[in-house]
Design a protein around this motif. Structure first.
Motif, PDB file in Angstrom:
ATOM      1  N   ALA A  56       0.828  -1.218   0.000  1.00  0.00           N
ATOM      2  CA  ALA A  56       0.000   0.000   0.000  1.00  0.00           C
ATOM      3  C   ALA A  56       0.861   1.267   0.000  1.00  0.00           C
ATOM      4  O   ALA A  56       0.574   2.217  -0.739  1.00  0.00           O
ATOM      5  CB  ALA A  56      -0.936  -0.013   1.209  1.00  0.00           C
ATOM      6  N   ALA A  57       1.905   1.297   0.823  1.00  0.00           N
ATOM      7  CA  ALA A  57       2.747   2.493   0.886  1.00  0.00           C
ATOM      8  C   ALA A  57       3.496   2.700  -0.423  1.00  0.00           C
ATOM      9  O   ALA A  57       3.655   3.837  -0.881  1.00  0.00           O
ATOM     10  CB  ALA A  57       3.723   2.390   2.057  1.00  0.00           C
ATOM     11  N   LEU A  58       3.942   1.610  -1.050  1.00  0.00           N
ATOM     12  CA  LEU A  58       4.620   1.720  -2.334  1.00  0.00           C
ATOM     13  C   LEU A  58       3.656   2.230  -3.399  1.00  0.00           C
ATOM     14  O   LEU A  58       4.024   3.068  -4.231  1.00  0.00           O
ATOM     15  CB  LEU A  58       5.202   0.361  -2.740  1.00  0.00           C
ATOM     16  CG  LEU A  58       5.898   0.306  -4.103  1.00  0.00           C
ATOM     17  CD1 LEU A  58       7.035   1.317  -4.184  1.00  0.00           C
ATOM     18  CD2 LEU A  58       6.410  -1.116  -4.375  1.00  0.00           C
ATOM     19  N   MET A  59       2.425   1.752  -3.375  1.00  0.00           N
ATOM     20  CA  MET A  59       1.424   2.211  -4.343  1.00  0.00           C
ATOM     21  C   MET A  59       1.197   3.716  -4.191  1.00  0.00           C
ATOM     22  O   MET A  59       1.121   4.444  -5.183  1.00  0.00           O
ATOM     23  CB  MET A  59       0.119   1.444  -4.141  1.00  0.00           C
ATOM     24  CG  MET A  59      -0.899   1.615  -5.246  1.00  0.00           C
ATOM     25  SD  MET A  59      -0.403   0.689  -6.717  1.00  0.00           S
ATOM     26  CE  MET A  59      -2.020   0.342  -7.431  1.00  0.00           C
ATOM     27  N   ASP A  60       1.101   4.181  -2.963  1.00  0.00           N
ATOM     28  CA  ASP A  60       0.949   5.627  -2.739  1.00  0.00           C
ATOM     29  C   ASP A  60       2.142   6.386  -3.312  1.00  0.00           C
ATOM     30  O   ASP A  60       1.982   7.423  -3.964  1.00  0.00           O
ATOM     31  CB  ASP A  60       0.833   5.925  -1.238  1.00  0.00           C
ATOM     32  CG  ASP A  60      -0.520   5.506  -0.665  1.00  0.00           C
ATOM     33  OD1 ASP A  60      -1.466   5.281  -1.445  1.00  0.00           O
ATOM     34  OD2 ASP A  60      -0.620   5.409   0.570  1.00  0.00           O
ATOM     35  N   LEU A  61       3.327   5.874  -3.046  1.00  0.00           N
ATOM     36  CA  LEU A  61       4.545   6.523  -3.551  1.00  0.00           C
ATOM     37  C   LEU A  61       4.544   6.569  -5.074  1.00  0.00           C
ATOM     38  O   LEU A  61       4.896   7.587  -5.676  1.00  0.00           O
ATOM     39  CB  LEU A  61       5.775   5.765  -3.054  1.00  0.00           C
ATOM     40  CG  LEU A  61       7.122   6.180  -3.662  1.00  0.00           C
ATOM     41  CD1 LEU A  61       7.456   7.622  -3.298  1.00  0.00           C
ATOM     42  CD2 LEU A  61       8.227   5.238  -3.202  1.00  0.00           C
ATOM     43  N   MET A  62       4.136   5.483  -5.714  1.00  0.00           N
ATOM     44  CA  MET A  62       4.121   5.412  -7.171  1.00  0.00           C
ATOM     45  C   MET A  62       3.275   6.522  -7.771  1.00  0.00           C
ATOM     46  O   MET A  62       3.697   7.202  -8.708  1.00  0.00           O
ATOM     47  CB  MET A  62       3.602   4.049  -7.622  1.00  0.00           C
ATOM     48  CG  MET A  62       4.569   2.905  -7.385  1.00  0.00           C
ATOM     49  SD  MET A  62       3.756   1.286  -7.292  1.00  0.00           S
ATOM     50  CE  MET A  62       2.876   1.211  -8.847  1.00  0.00           C
ATOM     51  N   PHE A  63       2.094   6.721  -7.227  1.00  0.00           N
ATOM     52  CA  PHE A  63       1.196   7.695  -7.841  1.00  0.00           C
ATOM     53  C   PHE A  63       1.533   9.124  -7.428  1.00  0.00           C
ATOM     54  O   PHE A  63       1.255  10.067  -8.163  1.00  0.00           O
ATOM     55  CB  PHE A  63      -0.254   7.325  -7.555  1.00  0.00           C
ATOM     56  CG  PHE A  63      -0.710   6.184  -8.419  1.00  0.00           C
ATOM     57  CD1 PHE A  63      -1.176   6.417  -9.696  1.00  0.00           C
ATOM     58  CD2 PHE A  63      -0.605   4.883  -7.974  1.00  0.00           C
ATOM     59  CE1 PHE A  63      -1.550   5.368 -10.522  1.00  0.00           C
ATOM     60  CE2 PHE A  63      -0.978   3.817  -8.790  1.00  0.00           C
ATOM     61  CZ  PHE A  63      -1.457   4.066 -10.068  1.00  0.00           C
ATOM     62  N   GLN A  64       2.174   9.295  -6.277  1.00  0.00           N
ATOM     63  CA  GLN A  64       2.693  10.615  -5.937  1.00  0.00           C
ATOM     64  C   GLN A  64       3.843  10.982  -6.857  1.00  0.00           C
ATOM     65  O   GLN A  64       3.933  12.114  -7.342  1.00  0.00           O
ATOM     66  CB  GLN A  64       3.162  10.642  -4.483  1.00  0.00           C
ATOM     67  CG  GLN A  64       2.032  10.583  -3.472  1.00  0.00           C
ATOM     68  CD  GLN A  64       2.531  10.306  -2.067  1.00  0.00           C
ATOM     69  OE1 GLN A  64       3.733  10.269  -1.808  1.00  0.00           O
ATOM     70  NE2 GLN A  64       1.608  10.090  -1.156  1.00  0.00           N
ATOM     71  N   ALA A  65       4.727  10.024  -7.123  1.00  0.00           N
ATOM     72  CA  ALA A  65       5.874  10.282  -7.994  1.00  0.00           C
ATOM     73  C   ALA A  65       5.418  10.603  -9.403  1.00  0.00           C
ATOM     74  O   ALA A  65       5.978  11.459 -10.078  1.00  0.00           O
ATOM     75  CB  ALA A  65       6.805   9.072  -8.006  1.00  0.00           C
ATOM     76  N   LYS A  66       4.368   9.937  -9.855  1.00  0.00           N
ATOM     77  CA  LYS A  66       3.894  10.162 -11.219  1.00  0.00           C
ATOM     78  C   LYS A  66       3.447  11.606 -11.415  1.00  0.00           C
ATOM     79  O   LYS A  66       3.593  12.178 -12.492  1.00  0.00           O
ATOM     80  CB  LYS A  66       2.744   9.210 -11.530  1.00  0.00           C
ATOM     81  CG  LYS A  66       2.181   9.364 -12.934  1.00  0.00           C
ATOM     82  CD  LYS A  66       1.112   8.329 -13.197  1.00  0.00           C
ATOM     83  CE  LYS A  66       0.542   8.486 -14.602  1.00  0.00           C
ATOM     84  NZ  LYS A  66      -0.243   9.699 -14.788  1.00  0.00           N
ATOM     85  N   THR A  67       2.914  12.219 -10.365  1.00  0.00           N
ATOM     86  CA  THR A  67       2.407  13.583 -10.510  1.00  0.00           C
ATOM     87  C   THR A  67       3.477  14.633 -10.255  1.00  0.00           C
ATOM     88  O   THR A  67       3.319  15.774 -10.670  1.00  0.00           O
ATOM     89  CB  THR A  67       1.239  13.833  -9.535  1.00  0.00           C
ATOM     90  OG1 THR A  67       1.684  13.619  -8.187  1.00  0.00           O
ATOM     91  CG2 THR A  67       0.078  12.892  -9.830  1.00  0.00           C
ATOM     92  N   THR A  68       4.576  14.257  -9.577  1.00  0.00           N
ATOM     93  CA  THR A  68       5.585  15.258  -9.231  1.00  0.00           C
ATOM     94  C   THR A  68       6.869  15.107 -10.027  1.00  0.00           C
ATOM     95  O   THR A  68       7.638  16.054 -10.146  1.00  0.00           O
ATOM     96  CB  THR A  68       5.929  15.187  -7.730  1.00  0.00           C
ATOM     97  OG1 THR A  68       6.448  13.883  -7.422  1.00  0.00           O
ATOM     98  CG2 THR A  68       4.706  15.448  -6.874  1.00  0.00           C
TER      99      THR A  68
END
Length: 200
Positions: A102-114
């Motif tokens: 779950a934490a990695l998934m959050d990181l993935m989509f945060q990184a995609k936007t930034t």
């Protein structure tokens, strides 16, 4: 702690494996280059030969996450069977990943936007192209394209929502599995689903 052996040249992979483990155990906030060096059994400065700063590490980890999820989705698509079966397997693969990491998934989509255009965005684009392939061949039509995009957003939002309920303990895993199946049946049988999905 037993040090993991590595050869010169695969330290980057070892560090990313350790980083994924840290994120799974304690979230992104617990991740630091110094701690990774300790876990890998190398000098404090060694990780900086691969990651110039913490954000570079986070971006690399997000890229690995997209690659792993893409591989899971491809395996689901390769399983044979009818369209409904393939969609269900893809949905379960997506939710399983989002629950287990779950934490990695959050990181993935945060990184995609930034992240600036680069490897993270490319890895994300590969994932969404793979998901797009599950829908079937695209039709060159403006209205059809809009429906297709809506269907894909609905899929992602629904599966992310189910994963969040399971990851937070609001649903147990078996209830989540039932909800995934019900959601896919509802989506595929909807007017939107019938407009978008090309039987193959």
């Amino acid at each position: 702690m037993t040090q993991r052996p590595f050869h010169h040249g695969n330290l980057r992979a070892v560090l990313l494996d350790e980083a994924a483990a840290v994120v799974r155990e304690s979230g992104v906030d617990g991740l630091s280059l110094r701690d990774l060096a300790r876990r890998a059994g190398v000098s404090h400065g060694a990780p900086r030969s691969h990651f110039v700063h913490r954000q570079a590490l986070l971006d690399a980890l997000a890229e690995v996450g997209f690659e792993r999820l893409t591989a899971d989705v491809r395996r689901a698509l390769d399983g044979g069977g009818g369209l409904r079966d393939r969609f269900r397997r893809v949905a379960h693969a997506y939710v399983d990943f989002a629950v287990d990491d779950a934490a990695l998934m959050d990181l993935m989509f945060q990184a995609k936007t930034t992240d600036e255009p680069g490897t993270v965005r490319e890895a994300a684009a590969t994932l969404f192209a793979t998901l797009d392939a599950a829908v079937g061949p695209a039709v060159s039509d403006g209205a059809a394209d809009e429906s297709r995009e809506l269907f894909k957003m609905l899929f992602a939002a629904t599966m992310q929502g189910i994963a969040a309920l399971v990851a937070s303990g609001r649903l147990d895993r078996s209830a989540g599995d039932l909800l995934v199946d019900a959601a896919m049946d509802t989506m595929l049988d909807s007017e939107l689903g019938r407009r978008v999905v090309t039987a193959r």
